[in-house]
Design a protein around this motif. Structure first.
Motif, PDB file in Angstrom:
ATOM      1  N   ARG A  67      20.455  51.412  30.422  1.00  0.00           N
ATOM      2  CA  ARG A  67      20.020  51.251  28.969  1.00  0.00           C
ATOM      3  C   ARG A  67      20.269  52.243  28.130  1.00  0.00           C
ATOM      4  NH1 ARG A  67      16.170  46.853  29.190  1.00  0.00           N
ATOM      5  NH2 ARG A  67      15.620  46.451  31.432  1.00  0.00           N
ATOM      6  N   ASP A  68      20.523  52.147  26.707  1.00  0.00           N
ATOM      7  CA  ASP A  68      20.840  53.141  25.543  1.00  0.00           C
ATOM      8  C   ASP A  68      19.791  54.229  25.720  1.00  0.00           C
ATOM      9  OD1 ASP A  68      23.021  51.814  24.494  1.00  0.00           O
ATOM     10  OD2 ASP A  68      21.288  50.409  23.501  1.00  0.00           O
ATOM     11  N   ASP A  69      18.535  54.136  26.154  1.00  0.00           N
ATOM     12  CA  ASP A  69      17.649  55.359  26.316  1.00  0.00           C
ATOM     13  C   ASP A  69      17.922  56.271  27.658  1.00  0.00           C
ATOM     14  OD1 ASP A  69      16.370  53.523  27.549  1.00  0.00           O
ATOM     15  OD2 ASP A  69      14.409  53.475  26.490  1.00  0.00           O
ATOM     16  N   CYS A 242      27.841  39.737  20.668  1.00  0.00           N
ATOM     17  CA  CYS A 242      26.768  40.481  19.993  1.00  0.00           C
ATOM     18  C   CYS A 242      27.250  41.929  19.948  1.00  0.00           C
ATOM     19  CB  CYS A 242      25.478  40.499  21.157  1.00  0.00           C
ATOM     20  SG  CYS A 242      24.941  38.694  21.207  1.00  0.00           S
ATOM     21  N   THR A 262      26.859  49.067  22.467  1.00  0.00           N
ATOM     22  CA  THR A 262      25.639  49.738  23.214  1.00  0.00           C
ATOM     23  C   THR A 262      25.198  48.921  24.245  1.00  0.00           C
ATOM     24  OG1 THR A 262      24.221  48.501  21.535  1.00  0.00           O
ATOM     25  CG2 THR A 262      24.981  50.498  20.862  1.00  0.00           C
ATOM     26  N   SER A 264      22.314  47.537  24.339  1.00  0.00           N
ATOM     27  CA  SER A 264      21.272  46.412  23.509  1.00  0.00           C
ATOM     28  C   SER A 264      22.332  45.312  23.250  1.00  0.00           C
ATOM     29  CB  SER A 264      20.995  47.090  22.435  1.00  0.00           C
ATOM     30  OG  SER A 264      20.041  48.227  22.874  1.00  0.00           O
ATOM     31  N   ASP A 265      23.618  45.647  23.119  1.00  0.00           N
ATOM     32  CA  ASP A 265      24.487  44.629  22.482  1.00  0.00           C
ATOM     33  C   ASP A 265      24.727  43.699  24.033  1.00  0.00           C
ATOM     34  OD1 ASP A 265      24.856  45.607  19.936  1.00  0.00           O
ATOM     35  OD2 ASP A 265      26.745  46.818  20.516  1.00  0.00           O
ATOM     36  N   LEU A 267      22.727  43.426  26.441  1.00  0.00           N
ATOM     37  CA  LEU A 267      21.415  42.735  26.942  1.00  0.00           C
ATOM     38  C   LEU A 267      21.053  41.712  26.042  1.00  0.00           C
ATOM     39  CD1 LEU A 267      19.078  45.964  27.488  1.00  0.00           C
ATOM     40  CD2 LEU A 267      20.134  44.255  29.321  1.00  0.00           C
ATOM     41  N   ARG A 268      21.579  41.859  24.623  1.00  0.00           N
ATOM     42  CA  ARG A 268      21.269  40.580  23.785  1.00  0.00           C
ATOM     43  C   ARG A 268      22.428  39.343  24.217  1.00  0.00           C
ATOM     44  NH1 ARG A 268      22.739  41.393  18.320  1.00  0.00           N
ATOM     45  NH2 ARG A 268      23.650  43.417  18.752  1.00  0.00           N
ATOM     46  N   ASP A 271      21.040  37.687  27.271  1.00  0.00           N
ATOM     47  CA  ASP A 271      19.670  36.720  26.669  1.00  0.00           C
ATOM     48  C   ASP A 271      20.429  35.490  26.191  1.00  0.00           C
ATOM     49  OD1 ASP A 271      17.856  38.460  27.729  1.00  0.00           O
ATOM     50  OD2 ASP A 271      17.306  39.205  25.715  1.00  0.00           O
TER      51      ASP A 271
END
Ligand SMILES: Cc1cc2nc3c(=O)[nH]c(=O)nc-3n(C[C@H](O)[C@H](O)[C@H](O)COP(=O)(O)OP(=O)(O)OC[C@H]3O[C@@H](n4cnc5c(N)ncnc54)[C@H](O)[C@@H]3O)c2cc1C
Length: 292
Positions: A67-69, A242, A262, A264-265, A267-268, A271
């Protein structure tokens, strides 16, 4: 995490994991620990448990999305010589958990030791391959495993037979244990023939998978009696994007990323794929990659 200093090995604080994963993205690990030997590894695993700090093992990072964090714990890499030993006795080969699988399988094929050719084109450490039971249509690592040594979280070591290792489709009984080494039973054969098979499997992978792109291999496990890639493809998702992450045009079960993407990209997009496949085919896709 000063307690890590009690154990022999290199420590890196706030270590970027993007350089150690095939996706080439995601945040840092609070600590990256390279244990010097099995004693240091045992100490770190035990102490991590006592301190309630998560300790994860990273192989070649070919099946992981960070993950990004980043990862708020200790990431262990088995890249010191104690975990990278290889010994060959006749048809029996023992390799440490931190050994890089591809050069090993290529080298053994060139020597005429047959059995690991199906690992051609699969980026992996021995530990990662055993835990994931890496493989594909040409075979899986479980086919040639004879024995596996694992370290439990209390530092104790067990040697398992192939049956005890509990192999199934992209899974094993390894769980949160650490694979220290694996022994394989191979077969002596004509070196030219074995190398040719290795090369053919590798070429076939190069043709059908985007091996040159940043990815983590197949994102989803195949559901029973279906191909996840075919379901995604037939849902019209090839090329779906994404941010910096896209469904590969070459293989629909691969997400490839471009520079600047990222986690998040990714993960989106995961989904989006899941929802679309669920709506279109009524099938629930389960991720094969691990998300840290
Ligand atoms: C381009 C590409 C193509 C791929 N093709 C295939 C394919 O054809 N078939 C296939 O099966 N896979 C494929 N994959 C996925 C990946 O190569 C495999 O899952 C591989 O076995 C992962 O090994 P690793 O060392 O990179 O593990 P990592 O990604 O580093 O870790 C994966 C899991 O294994 C654990 N782990 C790592 N080392 C150890 C250890 N020593 N002891 C215990 N646990 C450990 C990690 O904690 C994590 O849970 C592909 C990936 C890419 C990027």
């Amino acid at each position: 995490m000063d307690w890590l200093k009690d154990f022999a090995g290199r420590i890196e604080a706030d270590a970027p994991l993007s350089r150690l994963t095939w996706f080439r993205l995601g945040g840092p690990a609070r600590c990256l620990f390279h244990p010097h030997d099995a004693d240091a590894l045992a100490g770190a695993l035990r102490r991590g448990r006592e301190e309630s700090v998560p300790v994860n093992v990273l192989g070649c990072g070919a099946n992981i999305l960070v993950r990004d964090d980043g990862f708020d714990g200790v990431v262990v890499r088995l890249d010191e010589p104690a975990f990278r030993e290889v010994s060959v006795e006749g048809e029996s080969v023992r390799a440490g958990g931190g050994v890089d699988m591809m050069p090993l399988s290529r080298g053994l094929s060139a020597k005429g030791l047959s059995g690991l050719e199906p690992m051609a084109g699969i980026p992996s450490s021995i530990g990662g391959a055993v835990r994931m039971n890496a493989g594909g249509r040409y075979g899986e690592i479980a086919d040639v495993v004879e024995k596996v040594a694992v370290m439990n979280r209390d530092g104790s070591v067990e040697e398992w037979s192939r049956e005890q290792a509990g192999f199934g489709y992209r899974r094993s009984a390894v769980g949160d244990r650490v694979v220290l080494w694996a022994r394989f039973k191979l077969k002596e054969d004509d070196p030219r023939q074995v190398s040719q098979t290795y090369d053919e499997i590798f070429d076939q992978k190069m043709e059908t998978q985007p091996l040159g792109d940043a990815s983590a291999g197949c994102i989803f496990k195949n559901p029973p009696d279906a191909s996840a890639g075919a379901l995604i493809d037939k849902a019209g998702l090839k090329g779906a994007t994404c941010g910096g992450a896209s469904v590969s045009h070459r293989h629909a079960n691969f997400i490839v990323t471009r520079q600047g993407a990222t986690a998040s990209d990714v993960l989106r997009l995961i989904d989006l794929i899941r929802e679309t496949v669920r709506e279109r085919w009524g099938t629930e896709l389960e991720t094969e990659i691990e998300i840290w």
